[in-house]
Enzyme design. Structure first.
Site: not given
Lengths: 880, 880
Positions: B28, B98, B107, B109, B342, B458, B620, B768, B771, B835, B855
């Site tokens: 701001k 402000r 909203g 602060m 802004r 699931h 897989r 692959s 993760t 993947c 990829y």
């Protein structure tokens, strides 16, 4: 073109090989060459190298170029040396073919004797030795051995024919058959061979030799050889050497014989010439055990010259090899031949005694002595064991979970164990499986036997921790805890019946058996003294009772590397309070229970601190998930609910809520300490109050607590817990007006902690690798569940060794190295230890030494093992 | 000494700050400075920097040296600029204060207006504006706001006094109170302040200002602000700026007013001037919503000059910032002031449209356009959603598991869902939790609601995979599946009742609600075209049905990165065969079941290969533990036992035997494929038969299977499985006389695989990264169990973000980098992808780009998100 050499000749006092060439010639071949070179009488021969075997496997059974020619050339040389000809009708050369790898695999691989016998040459032998029976007996044995080893036929098929022959001749002993019988047997054997294999028995000696050499190559890769190597951590790609040697016969009459001897007593280590022999016999007769061999004293009486020659060889070989030798010899018609020498296997006691004696004798130096004892062997010296002379009748076999032996009356409950123990009776606790409730009963028993559970079950871990003989996972026994009995097939064992357990082998034996308490001789102490001075690595213990701490300290522990505080939560009067704490709705009620536990934990710590005066005590704050403390069986739940005045269903639902799918990766370790900071707060308060009070009560009593946060994966977890810990510790010390020197560190047991160790080290004063959990997470192996595939992995050679026993240096070890290096990159003086079970495993200890760790920590009974392993690592490093 | 500067003035057409200084001045403050500099009318003022706030926190609420003097100097400058004096009795300067951080926290602060009003200055105001009521109304508001924000008093206490006053005066509206009433209110308010705080309301304007500045600093660290930042991944240590500005009043009469406007329509993106305003009002009146604001068209009519000025500012700001602006303005007695500008928040649709439009208008280039749309926002364009104009009554809230909205009749079983679906009715499936048996019912439903389960349950995973609206873990609903109803408090919802789900928010709404199907406009297509061309990273999909494959391909997927073969085992007619296979005693019977499954899997693969013509399909092999396929509930067990003609107890005992303590780390992945090689053999056979048959049936149809071994941790696991795989594949291809080009690779999901990636790469043609599992094992976090501590970790800032959503770059990411670098060190052309679910997370996609992966692979509905994220990563890299 300079073709590669694959065959090494030995004979006529000179050999192309030497003792240094074990990798190439195998151990047996290298020692035959060495003995030849130093003037020991060895029947001449040649060794085909392990490289030929490796080539054979790499090329679908093909020989390398030139090997056949080399074999022919060496065979000719051998004929010249022995002045006999292979396959000759008049003076035939007979050969033995023996396998021999770089690392000995006793009983695993094959031998064929008397190669070169044919219908033609057998007659020549008979004439030359003027003993037709001997000739045809040799022939019979050869056909049988060749049929079995080379042609893969069942031994029993031949035995059956032999039995039939004996019956038809009305005799019972092989020796009662005459040469005609034996000739007939040879002919029947050959018919069997032709029928079973579809080919006639080979009459060409060269074909016999080639087939035998191939069979030896093939014997490298039999299932049992592969399994043996997998179990003994021997690489699968070494290959075997093949030793082709002129036959000598111990069975040519009364002036012949065969025997084995050791340069010192392999059981006690005493410096006496030890051995046994049989006259007029071949090696296989000694093994068969039909005749009882004589001791060497008798040989001195019967054949003083031979004995004198053998005794001189004993001296020569021991002085040459600087170690105890295990030798095979054959006397052929009054001439002594040495067939093998190798380092003599020995008991732990003998290993220790010979190592110390040889230093005294100036044969080896102290560093060599340190290297002479297998650290793991020391285990034998630290527990009572079954008298090696006792004959035992094994009722059932389980997993050898904790070594040693125990004899006692069977009981089926901890309660009963305690009762009988108080009356001074020795008991063995037998359970389906044990739980924390059984700890008292286990302590009161001589040994523990469970029907379920693996090497890391509660019984196994607690048993090892107590140094108590323990056999677990004994599926064969059917335990009826209600009826107070177990059965194995038809055998029923009732409460009060005696059994013996052998925790070193996993045997369950009916009745009592004599045990021996191996003495801690002066030699053992001497050797451990050398080891302690030679090592660089510190050795601490994992202990959470004053008793364990004391045992470990007496064994040479230099501090506590892991004191698990949760074990203190399991006491009979404590568990209900712990449960109340877990079931508390809010922090306030939780604190109330913790306030009750605090003084108890304080007393625990005081007792341990007292024993470990002036030595560091690493205390791990609470680690296991809370649900481990809750009741499990329906009965336990009912009982706990009524005690806590709570509807059973409510308790059940709380337990259900705390249930985790993968508790190993769940709400435990510092995750608990972060979500319920008041638990760690109580523990830290107990530690520092104990330390302050002890300092006040005992002047100059130095307490060195090292507080360890478990399961840290992120620097912020350590920050969060450490901040509160330092605050609480400070408040206690201020209250007592005492300053306690202490450290705050972290376990490195989550892979993420290893990867970010440089960051974590900024907040940690020490690291302790929890390699049990680190192995679980790095491999993704749940220790509780690997039973479904790990045995298969070991058998198939997918893994060389169990990574929970020996640290996986290529994977887990890489993380340990990485974390060590990263941690010291931001904090050069970071103290680093290891407190997983690997801390007591010699190979892993060597790894820790090389990686530059400051200490290892292991269970009290493994302290001497770790010290010796650490000393060996230091000696090897200096030698390198 | 050159003291550090903490305060930046703006006013009189010049500012010390600028738009670039957001980190220092907050967003701001930086924009107020920028607007001042480019000649926009902004009330003058000054900004206290975020560094002052950071200092305040680092020093227990202390100000840095010189700050107080700087504030005084700037206040004096402000008085000079406005020609008013702070606290003056005649012409007082009033201030607004402000907060404003570098990253907007709407909203969160605090703001205080009218600072400087005292009993003395209020009279001055009244005289100057000739409006006593205005002056005292401002004063009353000030005392109330100050009491609430600065003194921490409850807003409602003031409201109560106001209500009493209105009642006693017999009026209902604030505006009906006259200046005497207001004076009385001020006096009562002040008494309340004194009573509650123990101190009189501050009459010193400078003290008012100092206290307010401190309150703004404090507001940075309120619980809700901390939580907001944790939830939005905003660092906790940025601090806030404080903007002190001369007050302007929109409530000074008919020629005054206040409003907000956007340079373009933030909902549609249309290039129209969009906004609303209220005459004679302050900002808070707009927010209170008591009066309905007018649109800008009306302003053009009512105040054409002001409108013209505002329209010119709109043009100027948008051209200056090259982006849509969201502005606040106030008209004080006919003069226009801009209070804020802004970047305008916008819907996904608006973001796409304005980005494309601005390129057409020459305002930005295509690369900037790519950066203008938040990839995650695109999710809004890919699912139906609740009409933003609809008012909804939220019955219960659960976890927003899969975005979009759905309306339908409630059903409680999959069976019923399928039944009604066939009749063409729209249904919502409501379950305690779902199981693989429900997949059919889920597919037949518009949306899924479960009472249990987390973001990775699931229902959540399957829901996301299907792109189907899903709310899970909705504890508030009490589901009675037998009675076919659920209740929330008193509300009972029976089968057949309509509900609406908002899977984007997690809302459960009673009854039907209007949904909108956002259109895939040409702009969206245009933008995605630019993104596809800009990105370097490949984007593949996780798909295991032809339908998903097709959806993904249409969205731009360049292949399948993960086809999970186990999903194919769950079909109704297959599961019994799979169960039979699992329960088989020996390999023979196992093969019989596998032989039945093979043709089914072959058809699955054929269908997928057909859709993915010419694109790679990464398959897989079987991954989950076998027990996942076995019946769970008592009823299922009974049913299966009877189907298989097996005693229930026997089946139970087999299931018990297969139970694992930590299934995540158990007998699954390649561990299954190694112990039961026939399973992978069947799968490989199915893959290659499918490929060969398709090649034969369709000329030139290229199939590119990439076969992936899961859970490899050791090179030997890959060797073992690959050897058999290559053999089976070769046999099939030979049988068909067809050559299929294929690859064999491995998941990297076990930390050990990452650590030994150089070795593993020698056998792998591609990696692959899984993760999901890699995160579980690297952290030691069970996804199923983290619910007990992860929320706490995020709240406390121990973790910045959920590592299962955004890849943990410092830990897991380090392993990914290490494995990539190690893998390519031994195989430079190794193809590497990811993947895990991170493949569809924009931050993680950027990480994958930087790490040099080839990829990412993600669920079909996240393909556009991943493409855009990949494009942004490429653009940012080029810019850097």
């Amino acid at each position: 073109m300079n073709a590669k050499k694959y065959v090494y000749f030995f004979g006529d006092g000179r050999a192309e090989g030497s003792a240094e060439m074990k990798d190439l010639l195998g151990s047996k071949g290298a020692n035959l060459a060495e003995m030849t070179n130093i003037g020991i009488p060895v029947p001449p021969g040649f060794t085909i190298s392990t490289e030929a075997c490796i080539h054979y496997y790499a090329n679908d059974g093909g020989y390398p170029d030139g090997l056949e020619d080399e074999i022919d050339e060496n065979l000719a040389r051998l004929e010249a040396s022995t002045k006999k000809r292979f396959g000759d009708a008049k003076n035939p050369l007979l050969l033995s073919v023996r396998s021999g790898a770089a690392i000995s695999m006793p009983g695993m691989m094959d031998t064929v004797l008397n190669i070169g016998l044919t219908d033609e040459s057998v007659a020549g032998i008979a004439r030359r030795v003027e003993n037709e029976r001997f000739a045809y007996d040799s022939y019979r044995r050869f056909v049988q051995m060749f049929g079995n080893v080379v042609l893969g036929m069942e031994h029993s098929n031949f035995e059956q024919i032999l039995e039939e022959k004996k019956q038809s001749r009305g005799v019972t002993m092989d020796t009662e058959l005459d040469s005609e019988d034996l000739k007939d047997l040879v002919s029947r054997y050959k018919k069997l061979v032709e029928k079973e294999t579809g080919r006639a028995f080979p009459e060409d000696p060269k074909e016999q030799l080639r087939m035998t050499i191939n069979a030896v190559f093939e014997s490298w890769n039999t299932d049992r050889a592969i399994t043996y190597r997998a179990l003994n951590n021997i690489p699968q790609d070494l290959g075997t050497g093949v030793n082709v040697q002129a036959m000598v016969f111990g069975n040519m009459g009364a002036d012949s014989g065969t025997g084995v001897c050791f340069t010192r007593d392999p059981a006690t280590g005493e410096n006496v010439f030890y051995g046994e022999y049989l006259l007029n016999a071949q090696g296989e007769d000694v093994v068969a055990g039909l005749r009882t061999p004589e001791t060497l004293d008798q040989l001195e009486v019967e054949m003083p010259d031979i004995y004198g020659e053998l005794a001189a060889i004993r001296e020569k070989l021991e002085r040459h090899y600087h170690d105890v030798q295990d030798m095979e010899f054959t006397i052929e018609s009054g001439t002594l031949y040495m067939l093998q020498t190798r380092t003599g296997k020995r008991t732990a006691q003998a290993a220790v005694k010979t190592a110390v004696d040889m230093v005294d004798e100036g044969l080896i130096d102290k560093e060599t002595a340190i290297l002479r004892v297998e650290p793991d062997q020391l285990d034998q010296l630290l527990h009572p064991m079954i008298d090696p002379k006792a004959t035992v009748d094994v009722l059932a076999k389980g997993l050898a979970a904790s070594p040693g032996a125990a004899v006692g009356k069977v009981v089926f409950s901890s309660h009963r164990a305690l009762e009988l123990d108080e009356k001074g009776e020795k008991v063995i606790l037998v359970r389906l499986e044990t739980s924390p409730d059984d700890v008292g009963g286990m302590a009161a028993s001589q040994g523990i036997l469970t029907a379920r559970g693996g090497m890391t079950s509660h019984a196994a871990i607690v048993g090892r921790g107590m140094g108590k003989c323990c056999v677990v996972g004994c599926n064969e026994i059917d335990v009826d805890e209600k009826a107070n009995r177990f059965t194995v097939g038809d055998v029923v064992v009732n409460e009060g019946d005696f059994i013996t357990l052998d925790g070193t082998k996993g045997d369950v034996i009916l009745g009592t058996t004599d045990l021996v308490e191996p003495e801690m001789t002066g030699d053992f102490e001497t050797l451990m003294g050398w080891a302690s001075r030679a090592k660089r690595l510190g050795v601490r213990t994992n202990a959470d009772t004053p008793h364990d701490s004391e045992v470990a300290r007496n064994f040479g522990a230099e501090g506590i590397g892991l004191c698990r505080t949760e074990h203190m939560f399991f006491g009979k009067e404590r568990l209900p309070i712990v449960q109340q704490m877990i079931l508390a709705d809010d922090e306030g009620s939780r604190r109330k229970s913790l306030d009750k536990l605090m003084p108890m934990q304080k007393e625990d710590f005081k007792d341990i601190f007292e024993v470990m005066k002036d030595l560091p005590v690493t205390i791990r704050l609470l680690d296991p998930p809370l649900h481990e403390f809750l009741p499990k069986t329906a009965e336990e739940v009912r009982e706990a609910a009524s005690r806590m005045n709570m509807p059973v269903d409510e308790l059940k639902s709380i337990i259900q809520n705390l249930h985790e799918i993968n508790p190993m990766l769940g709400h435990r370790g510092c995750r608990l300490g972060i979500t319920y900071p008041e638990i760690y707060e109580m523990q830290v308060q107990a530690i520092f109050e104990a330390a302050c009070e002890l300092a006040a009560e005992k002047d100059g009593h130095r307490v060195i607590p090292e507080i360890m946060i478990p399961l840290v994966g992120h620097i912020n977890e350590l920050r969060f817990t450490k901040e509160r810990l330092v605050e609480t510790a400070g408040a206690v010390m201020e209250r007592y007006g005492t300053e306690i020197e202490y450290m705050v560190g972290t376990m490195i047991e989550v892979p993420r902690a290893a990867v970010t160790a440089d960051v974590i080290a900024t907040e940690a004063e020490f690291f302790s690798f929890g390699t049990n959990d680190l192995t679980q997470m790095t491999f993704g192996f749940s220790r509780d569940d690997v039973g479904k595939f790990l045995p298969f992995y070991l058998k198939e050679g997918i893994l060389e060794s169990d990574p929970f026993v020996t640290i996986d240096q290529a994977g887990v070890g890489k993380l340990v190295e990485m974390a060590t290096q990263k941690g010291r990159s931001t904090k050069p003086d970071l103290k680093i230890g290891i407190c997983g079970e690997h801390g007591g495993n010699p190979t892993s200890v060597e790894f820790c030494h090389r990686t530059g760790l400051d200490y290892v920590s292991c269970s009290p009974f493994r302290i001497p093992i770790a010290i010796l392993a650490a000393a060996q690592a230091a000696v090897k490093e200096r030698d390198a």
